[in-house]
Design a protein around this motif. Structure first.
Motif, mmCIF file in Angstrom:
data_model
loop_
_atom_site.group_PDB
_atom_site.id
_atom_site.type_symbol
_atom_site.label_atom_id
_atom_site.label_comp_id
_atom_site.label_asym_id
_atom_site.label_seq_id
_atom_site.Cartn_x
_atom_site.Cartn_y
_atom_site.Cartn_z
ATOM 1 N N UNK A 57 36.268 54.000 -29.503
ATOM 2 C CA UNK A 57 34.560 53.115 -29.897
ATOM 3 C C UNK A 57 34.799 51.931 -29.059
ATOM 4 N N UNK A 58 36.505 51.256 -28.609
ATOM 5 C CA UNK A 58 36.536 50.266 -28.306
ATOM 6 C C UNK A 58 37.226 50.558 -26.531
ATOM 7 N N UNK A 59 36.723 49.185 -25.553
ATOM 8 C CA UNK A 59 36.637 49.391 -24.101
ATOM 9 C C UNK A 59 36.934 48.498 -23.861
ATOM 10 N N UNK A 60 37.297 48.176 -22.793
ATOM 11 C CA UNK A 60 36.894 47.350 -21.543
ATOM 12 C C UNK A 60 36.540 47.724 -20.021
ATOM 13 N N UNK A 61 35.986 46.412 -19.459
ATOM 14 C CA UNK A 61 34.997 47.177 -18.040
ATOM 15 C C UNK A 61 36.062 47.915 -17.154
ATOM 16 N N UNK A 62 37.680 46.810 -17.686
ATOM 17 C CA UNK A 62 38.744 47.904 -16.473
ATOM 18 C C UNK A 62 39.304 49.080 -17.677
ATOM 19 N N UNK A 63 39.152 48.721 -18.367
ATOM 20 C CA UNK A 63 39.868 50.405 -19.785
ATOM 21 C C UNK A 63 39.105 50.777 -20.034
ATOM 22 N N UNK A 64 37.900 51.644 -19.045
ATOM 23 C CA UNK A 64 37.053 52.367 -19.888
ATOM 24 C C UNK A 64 37.708 54.420 -19.412
ATOM 25 N N UNK A 65 37.924 54.164 -18.271
ATOM 26 C CA UNK A 65 39.042 55.534 -18.410
ATOM 27 C C UNK A 65 40.165 55.840 -19.003
#
Length: 161
Positions: A57-65
């Motif tokens: 439940x932690x993410x970044x726009x570039x790290x979603x995958x």
């Protein structure tokens, strides 16, 4: 003589009753709940699930995958389906609005631990940011069901409270 026989019968019946009651106490659900008796196993499952929830439940726009791949290793069953649906709904917004979500488990309690199955209550703090804007904080409360497979706890179900 009759009094002695009556006393013997009363003592035998009382003894049988006490033995029955003792067996009831030993087989009560609370006695079978290792969350109440095995602090090491309880701490292990609580720590593992807290770390897993923070990771998925932690993410970044570039790290979603990468977050989604990580989720596949710790989520299964209904929890995996819920997570897939959640990502499908937010994926476009995360990229377009440059949303970053940071999640931390602040309190994790094991409600029940029985062999390879556990039920936990988890309190999360989440901070959401859009681009470089200031973060917005929110709290979440989850009931989590987990199952241990090959020594690793996997989250089977998540219920938001």
């Amino acid at each position: 003589m009759i009094a002695l026989a009556a006393l013997t019968v009363v003592l035998v019946l009382a003894g049988c009753g006490l033995l029955y009651r003792a067996q009831e106490l030993r087989s009560a659900p609370a006695a079978e709940n290792r969350a109440l008796t095995d602090s090491e196993a309880t701490t292990r499952v609580a720590d593992d699930i807290a770390d897993d929830l923070a990771r998925v439940f932690s993410y970044t726009p570039d790290g979603l995958d990468a977050t989604e791949r990580s989720a596949r290793t710790v989520l299964t069953g209904r929890a995996a389906r819920q997570y897939t649906q959640l990502l499908a709904r937010i994926r476009a917004d995360v990229a377009k609005q440059r949303v970053t979500l940071s999640t931390q488990a602040v309190r994790t309690g094991v409600i029940r631990l029985d062999g390879d199955d556990a039920r936990l209550l988890v309190f999360l703090d989440q901070v959401s940011r859009r681009g470089k804007a200031a973060g917005t904080s929110a709290a979440a409360q989850l009931t989590v069901t987990a199952h241990r497979e090959n020594g690793q706890w996997r989250i089977v179900d998540i219920i938001s409270r």
